[in-house]
Enzyme design. Structure first.
Site: not given
Lengths: 321, 321
Positions: B53, B78, B115, B172, B179-181, B204, B210, B303
């Site tokens: 992120k 969150s 931060y 290959d 999630g949100g993509g 997922e 979804d 991730s």
């Protein structure tokens, strides 16, 4: 006594380089802020078999000529050295004979079997182990590779500090945990071989502080009923490792069990890496002795990462004092 | 709809390079043996704030000119995006306003505060979040940075796959969780920008499938009452991410909860690294679909690594089905 020198570490490194991982050196800004020094973590938890032990085992099976080794190698160990020697022997194409206590964890037994090691089980006492090992060596003619009090093993373990110092220049200090002293004595030889002015520290649990005591009394003190979660640091020093360590070391620092757990947790939360309690002891020593390390550039050998998630979380939840 | 292109990822990479970690790519011989393919793990768990992120957040606060940003940035989250945006804003020297649900974990709240992020708490509903965020933007004039449905965020997330493919040649296949993509759509643009023939998969949880459904029905399906331990994958696709993903993706694979836990444990035991459940989903997809990946060279974007030891061991011990 024939002690290894820095040149033996250089030779060991050339020899084992094709077989070992050059492990990464990680840093953590947030741990630097907490400890007040600049730390460079040498990640032997990412080494083959999950521990620095593979370096020494590799040097032991690749240094002798093949005809000296045709009958294989043998050792007794319930831990990382067993798996390391079995894998190194497999790479050399020779048999390995491992004496393990009958109560050794299944995960360690499976690792040895996986690498083709031939296991003999014995009662879980030092006496039974050594007797069984003697019998096997007599029967097979295999070469004994002691887990730490062995010229080639010490030279192999020193290659970790050598890699670290080649990658990170001008360290003030280097610290490694001490059990039998194979890793720490190799670190001493590499450290002072490359920089005579570097400070070298050992770290051990207060519940297994025989190395600190040995330096104080000037003779090898046995490790009597050690109590610690750092199960790689239960043994006492050997004749070779004691000799090297007492010549080179600044000090051996001892740590509380709760600090070991805190250090494991810190590595998990801040660095996202898994380290075993024996590896956490060095970081714990820095946390407990911030004044010693303040503002220094310190290399820290993370010795291994072999701990199950269940055990790790058990330690965290109980947090032994 | 103004969608980012591969050149935007290249520009994002140049822009954020001084601020991000170039994360390492790890391999594991034993996991390769288990899965029957050659895996290259891109370790965003070692990224700043412990997740990919930070890449997108960084691109979002460093791309606009400073005068467009002088009133700061704002978002609701969150999770990892909140901490990532707060740190990126701190680096740029601008304020950040984060709307968080009042039941957000203390560790996440502290990260944002650390931060210098300014937190506004709200009731833990989507409606309350969005209303609160609107109010804050109106009051402060801050720039909204959506966690995933944002041009600059997507371009930033794509830099992870770009780094991976620059380091590891001739993959290959590449796989990332969805999630949100944001991560998956950035991975699509980088992957096909660098190699039009690479196969790109999403992964997922079955309990939050979804994205798979959206590809089937051809429209964005909401994520209704998702049930999974992969708490980073609860959201539904956005207009930008859906558009990109449906153009580029080979397939979205769904996995059982028990496979997510097994994958987390495998990363712990075999690689000695900490990955969060959302990151384990991609490895789980490979374990559940060995035939799809057999003999391939596959890049896998891990991730993030933000999970407490207590939670991780809870999952392992319960092992949800």
């Amino acid at each position: 006594m024939d002690l290894p020198k820095y040149k033996d570490i250089v030779q060991a490194h050339e020899r084992i380089r094709p077989y070992i991982h050059k492990t990464p050196v990680l840093t953590s800004k947030s741990i630097n802020e907490i400890t007040g020094c600049e730390l460079f973590f040498k990640c032997e938890n990412f080494q083959k078999v999950g521990a620095f032990k593979f370096r020494g085992a590799c040097n032991s099976v690749f240094r002798p000529r093949l005809k000296e080794l045709s009958r294989g190698v043998a050792t007794h160990s319930s831990g990382n050295h067993a798996a390391a020697l079995a894998l190194a022997a497999k790479m050399r194409g020779i048999p390995s004979y491992i004496v393990m206590p009958e109560n050794a964890p299944e995960i360690k037994i499976n690792a040895v079997l996986n690498y083709g090691g031939k296991i003999t089980f014995c009662k879980p006492t030092n006496e039974a182990r050594e007797k069984e090992l003697e019998k096997i060596i007599e029967k097979t003619g295999a070469l004994l590779v002691h887990p730490y009090n062995n010229f080639n093993v010490i030279a192999g373990q020193g290659t970790s500090a050598k890699e670290l110092m080649e990658e990170i220049s001008s360290l003030d200090t280097i610290i490694a945990p001490v059990g039998g002293g194979g890793l720490l004595s190799g670190t001493c030889l590499a450290g002072h071989g490359m920089d005579p002015e570097i400070n070298i520290y050992g770290a051990e649990p207060k519940g297994a502080a025989d190395a600190q005591l040995s330096l104080k009394t000037g003779k090898i003190e046995p490790s009597i009923n050690p109590v610690t979660i750092a199960d790689g640091l239960l043994t006492s020093l050997g004749s070779l490792t004691f000799q090297i360590i007492k010549t080179h070391i600044s000090e051996i620092l001892t740590v509380k069990e709760s600090s070991i757990v805190d250090a494991m947790k810190m590595a998990w939360e801040r660095m996202k890496i898994v380290i075993e309690p024996s590896a956490a002891v060095s970081l714990a020593a820095i946390i407990e002795n911030k004044n010693v390390f303040r503002n220094s550039r310190t290399g820290i050998i993370l010795s291994g990462g072999n701990i199950s998630m269940e055990n790790a979380s058990g330690f965290i939840i109980k947090r032994p004092g």
